[in-house]
Scaffold this active site. Structure first.
Site, PDB file in Angstrom:
ATOM      1  N   PRO A   9      34.828  70.395  31.955  1.00 26.91           N
ATOM      2  CA  PRO A   9      34.091  70.792  33.154  1.00 26.91           C
ATOM      3  C   PRO A   9      33.029  71.856  32.921  1.00 26.91           C
ATOM      4  O   PRO A   9      33.263  72.833  32.192  1.00 26.91           O
ATOM      5  CB  PRO A   9      35.184  71.353  34.074  1.00 26.91           C
ATOM      6  CG  PRO A   9      36.431  70.695  33.622  1.00 26.91           C
ATOM      7  CD  PRO A   9      36.276  70.431  32.159  1.00 26.91           C
ATOM      8  N   ASN A  10      31.893  71.636  33.520  1.00 27.12           N
ATOM      9  CA  ASN A  10      30.749  72.565  33.560  1.00 27.12           C
ATOM     10  C   ASN A  10      29.963  72.635  32.253  1.00 27.12           C
ATOM     11  O   ASN A  10      28.931  73.303  32.208  1.00 27.12           O
ATOM     12  CB  ASN A  10      31.194  73.980  33.992  1.00 27.12           C
ATOM     13  CG  ASN A  10      31.821  73.968  35.363  1.00 27.12           C
ATOM     14  OD1 ASN A  10      31.220  73.459  36.303  1.00 27.12           O
ATOM     15  ND2 ASN A  10      33.037  74.466  35.481  1.00 27.12           N
ATOM     16  N   ARG A  17      23.628  77.461  32.198  1.00 25.42           N
ATOM     17  CA  ARG A  17      24.808  78.241  32.601  1.00 25.42           C
ATOM     18  C   ARG A  17      25.003  79.399  31.630  1.00 25.42           C
ATOM     19  O   ARG A  17      25.315  79.195  30.462  1.00 25.42           O
ATOM     20  CB  ARG A  17      26.021  77.324  32.571  1.00 25.42           C
ATOM     21  CG  ARG A  17      27.339  78.006  32.858  1.00 25.42           C
ATOM     22  CD  ARG A  17      28.495  77.057  32.586  1.00 25.42           C
ATOM     23  NE  ARG A  17      29.760  77.702  32.812  1.00 25.42           N
ATOM     24  CZ  ARG A  17      30.888  77.360  32.196  1.00 25.42           C
ATOM     25  NH1 ARG A  17      30.894  76.366  31.322  1.00 25.42           N
ATOM     26  NH2 ARG A  17      31.993  78.011  32.441  1.00 25.42           N
ATOM     27  N   TYR A  22      26.988  81.263  26.550  1.00 21.09           N
ATOM     28  CA  TYR A  22      27.225  79.915  26.019  1.00 21.09           C
ATOM     29  C   TYR A  22      26.074  79.371  25.170  1.00 21.09           C
ATOM     30  O   TYR A  22      26.177  78.265  24.637  1.00 21.09           O
ATOM     31  CB  TYR A  22      27.530  78.948  27.180  1.00 21.09           C
ATOM     32  CG  TYR A  22      28.780  79.344  27.944  1.00 21.09           C
ATOM     33  CD1 TYR A  22      30.013  79.395  27.297  1.00 21.09           C
ATOM     34  CD2 TYR A  22      28.730  79.675  29.298  1.00 21.09           C
ATOM     35  CE1 TYR A  22      31.166  79.779  27.976  1.00 21.09           C
ATOM     36  CE2 TYR A  22      29.878  80.054  29.993  1.00 21.09           C
ATOM     37  CZ  TYR A  22      31.084  80.103  29.321  1.00 21.09           C
ATOM     38  OH  TYR A  22      32.226  80.477  29.992  1.00 21.09           O
ATOM     39  N   ASN A  71      36.425  70.833  23.669  1.00 19.08           N
ATOM     40  CA  ASN A  71      36.212  72.072  24.407  1.00 19.08           C
ATOM     41  C   ASN A  71      36.554  71.745  25.854  1.00 19.08           C
ATOM     42  O   ASN A  71      35.745  71.143  26.565  1.00 19.08           O
ATOM     43  CB  ASN A  71      34.757  72.543  24.301  1.00 19.08           C
ATOM     44  CG  ASN A  71      34.541  73.848  25.046  1.00 19.08           C
ATOM     45  OD1 ASN A  71      35.414  74.293  25.798  1.00 19.08           O
ATOM     46  ND2 ASN A  71      33.388  74.472  24.858  1.00 19.08           N
ATOM     47  N   ALA A  74      37.343  75.430  31.388  1.00 21.03           N
ATOM     48  CA  ALA A  74      38.402  76.208  32.047  1.00 21.03           C
ATOM     49  C   ALA A  74      39.755  75.494  32.080  1.00 21.03           C
ATOM     50  O   ALA A  74      40.789  76.139  32.281  1.00 21.03           O
ATOM     51  CB  ALA A  74      37.962  76.579  33.459  1.00 21.03           C
ATOM     52  N   HIS A  77      42.801  76.916  30.229  1.00 15.62           N
ATOM     53  CA  HIS A  77      43.611  78.053  30.657  1.00 15.62           C
ATOM     54  C   HIS A  77      44.765  77.671  31.589  1.00 15.62           C
ATOM     55  O   HIS A  77      45.625  78.486  31.852  1.00 15.62           O
ATOM     56  CB  HIS A  77      42.710  79.098  31.324  1.00 15.62           C
ATOM     57  CG  HIS A  77      41.464  79.378  30.532  1.00 15.62           C
ATOM     58  ND1 HIS A  77      41.505  79.801  29.218  1.00 15.62           N
ATOM     59  CD2 HIS A  77      40.141  79.250  30.840  1.00 15.62           C
ATOM     60  CE1 HIS A  77      40.262  79.945  28.766  1.00 15.62           C
ATOM     61  NE2 HIS A  77      39.424  79.608  29.729  1.00 15.62           N
ATOM     62  N   ASP A  84      49.871  68.067  27.883  1.00 16.57           N
ATOM     63  CA  ASP A  84      50.791  66.947  27.626  1.00 16.57           C
ATOM     64  C   ASP A  84      50.070  65.786  26.946  1.00 16.57           C
ATOM     65  O   ASP A  84      50.625  65.138  26.059  1.00 16.57           O
ATOM     66  CB  ASP A  84      51.429  66.464  28.939  1.00 16.57           C
ATOM     67  CG  ASP A  84      52.523  67.402  29.435  1.00 16.57           C
ATOM     68  OD1 ASP A  84      52.938  68.304  28.671  1.00 16.57           O
ATOM     69  OD2 ASP A  84      52.955  67.239  30.588  1.00 16.57           O
ATOM     70  N   GLU A  95      40.768  72.524  18.998  1.00 19.65           N
ATOM     71  CA  GLU A  95      40.244  73.195  20.201  1.00 19.65           C
ATOM     72  C   GLU A  95      39.026  74.024  19.796  1.00 19.65           C
ATOM     73  O   GLU A  95      39.065  74.729  18.787  1.00 19.65           O
ATOM     74  CB  GLU A  95      41.356  74.118  20.741  1.00 19.65           C
ATOM     75  CG  GLU A  95      40.948  75.024  21.881  1.00 19.65           C
ATOM     76  CD  GLU A  95      42.086  75.990  22.271  1.00 19.65           C
ATOM     77  OE1 GLU A  95      43.166  75.994  21.613  1.00 19.65           O
ATOM     78  OE2 GLU A  95      41.874  76.755  23.231  1.00 19.65           O
ATOM     79  N   HIS A  97      35.759  76.624  21.373  1.00 16.65           N
ATOM     80  CA  HIS A  97      35.092  77.336  22.463  1.00 16.65           C
ATOM     81  C   HIS A  97      33.808  77.957  21.945  1.00 16.65           C
ATOM     82  O   HIS A  97      33.797  78.529  20.840  1.00 16.65           O
ATOM     83  CB  HIS A  97      35.992  78.441  23.034  1.00 16.65           C
ATOM     84  CG  HIS A  97      37.269  77.902  23.577  1.00 16.65           C
ATOM     85  ND1 HIS A  97      37.324  77.228  24.779  1.00 16.65           N
ATOM     86  CD2 HIS A  97      38.513  77.869  23.057  1.00 16.65           C
ATOM     87  CE1 HIS A  97      38.568  76.823  24.971  1.00 16.65           C
ATOM     88  NE2 HIS A  97      39.305  77.196  23.942  1.00 16.65           N
ATOM     89  N   SER A  99      32.222  80.555  23.346  1.00 19.60           N
ATOM     90  CA  SER A  99      32.367  82.010  23.437  1.00 19.60           C
ATOM     91  C   SER A  99      33.681  82.434  22.779  1.00 19.60           C
ATOM     92  O   SER A  99      34.567  81.602  22.548  1.00 19.60           O
ATOM     93  CB  SER A  99      32.366  82.440  24.907  1.00 19.60           C
ATOM     94  OG  SER A  99      33.478  81.890  25.586  1.00 19.60           O
ATOM     95  N   ARG A 104      37.191  88.099  26.325  1.00 20.45           N
ATOM     96  CA  ARG A 104      36.631  87.989  27.681  1.00 20.45           C
ATOM     97  C   ARG A 104      37.689  88.330  28.739  1.00 20.45           C
ATOM     98  O   ARG A 104      38.621  89.065  28.451  1.00 20.45           O
ATOM     99  CB  ARG A 104      36.044  86.586  27.858  1.00 20.45           C
ATOM    100  CG  ARG A 104      34.896  86.321  26.875  1.00 20.45           C
ATOM    101  CD  ARG A 104      34.229  84.984  27.103  1.00 20.45           C
ATOM    102  NE  ARG A 104      33.643  84.899  28.433  1.00 20.45           N
ATOM    103  CZ  ARG A 104      33.312  83.756  29.036  1.00 20.45           C
ATOM    104  NH1 ARG A 104      33.515  82.608  28.418  1.00 20.45           N
ATOM    105  NH2 ARG A 104      32.784  83.766  30.251  1.00 20.45           N
ATOM    106  N   ARG A 108      41.071  84.116  30.480  1.00 19.99           N
ATOM    107  CA  ARG A 108      40.523  83.275  29.394  1.00 19.99           C
ATOM    108  C   ARG A 108      41.255  83.486  28.067  1.00 19.99           C
ATOM    109  O   ARG A 108      41.088  82.742  27.121  1.00 19.99           O
ATOM    110  CB  ARG A 108      39.034  83.552  29.182  1.00 19.99           C
ATOM    111  CG  ARG A 108      38.171  83.075  30.311  1.00 19.99           C
ATOM    112  CD  ARG A 108      36.709  83.169  29.987  1.00 19.99           C
ATOM    113  NE  ARG A 108      35.944  83.398  31.187  1.00 19.99           N
ATOM    114  CZ  ARG A 108      35.520  82.433  32.013  1.00 19.99           C
ATOM    115  NH1 ARG A 108      35.754  81.165  31.739  1.00 19.99           N
ATOM    116  NH2 ARG A 108      34.847  82.732  33.103  1.00 19.99           N
TER     117      ARG A 108
HETATM  118  C1  DQA Z   1      34.586  77.862  27.238  1.00 19.33           C
HETATM  119  C2  DQA Z   1      35.366  79.082  27.699  1.00 19.33           C
HETATM  120  C3  DQA Z   1      36.083  78.801  29.011  1.00 19.33           C
HETATM  121  O1  DQA Z   1      36.799  79.949  29.433  1.00 19.33           O
HETATM  122  C4  DQA Z   1      35.100  78.436  30.081  1.00 19.33           C
HETATM  123  O2  DQA Z   1      35.763  78.108  31.285  1.00 19.33           O
HETATM  124  C5  DQA Z   1      34.168  77.333  29.667  1.00 19.33           C
HETATM  125  C6  DQA Z   1      33.649  77.344  28.307  1.00 19.33           C
HETATM  126  C7  DQA Z   1      33.742  78.168  25.977  1.00 19.33           C
HETATM  127  O3  DQA Z   1      33.246  77.210  25.381  1.00 19.33           O
HETATM  128  O4  DQA Z   1      33.540  79.321  25.619  1.00 19.33           O
HETATM  129  O5  DQA Z   1      33.793  76.495  30.455  1.00 19.33           O
HETATM  130  O6  DQA Z   1      35.517  76.852  26.883  1.00 19.33           O
END
Ligand code: DQA
Length: 146
Positions: A9-10, A17, A22, A71, A74, A77, A84, A95, A97, A99, A104, A108
């Protein structure tokens, strides 16, 4: 070797953003940046803002891919259904990320998926995806030798 890179998401909003957190790349630019590091590996990219679609993509990957880099945004978290799905998936999952989530907000710092992943890369921006793919390739080669 075929690797699936999933963004949650996002992450479709990359570039606009919080670029100070990021990075400047759009998702398209980020994917192109990762691709240019690996000419012998087949990479596929998937992004969704929907938890269920991400879970479906993990299930479907079992048939078609050797490993996954994810990635989850959110979902990292709090999503036990994502956890699962990763745990149920026979493939190694890394995994990633952009950032450094450990530096943070306190929510997070919690990842509900880290311990069912083969490894985590955090805080290296776009290059973190390259590191994650490299780590995954190395792991796949090692397990093939065993
Ligand atoms: C993220 C870190 C997450 O906390 C955040 O919600 C994201 C991006 C990162 O790539 O740093 O959407 O996964």
């Amino acid at each position: 070797m075929k690797i699936l890179i999933i963004n949650g998401p996002n992450l479709n909003l990359l570039g606009q953003r919080k670029p100070e957190v990021y990075g400047q790349y759009t998702l398209k630019e980020l994917n192109a940046f990762v691709r240019e590091h690996f000419n012998k590996i087949e990479l596929d990219f998937f992004q969704s803002n929907h938890e269920g679609e991400i879970i479906d993509s993990i299930h479907n990957a079992m048939e078609n891919f050797d490993g996954i880099v994810i990635n989850p945004g959110a979902l990292t978290h709090y999503s036990y259904s994502l956890r699962d799905a990763i745990e149920a998936c026979a493939l190694p999952v890394i995994e990633v990320h952009l950032s450094n989530v450990a530096a943070r907000e306190s929510f997070r710092k919690i990842s509900v998926i880290s311990d069912v992943c083969s490894g985590t890369v955090s805080g290296f921006g776009a290059y973190g995806y390259v590191l994650a793919v490299q780590g995954l390739i190395n792991q796949l080669k090692r397990t093939k030798q065993e």
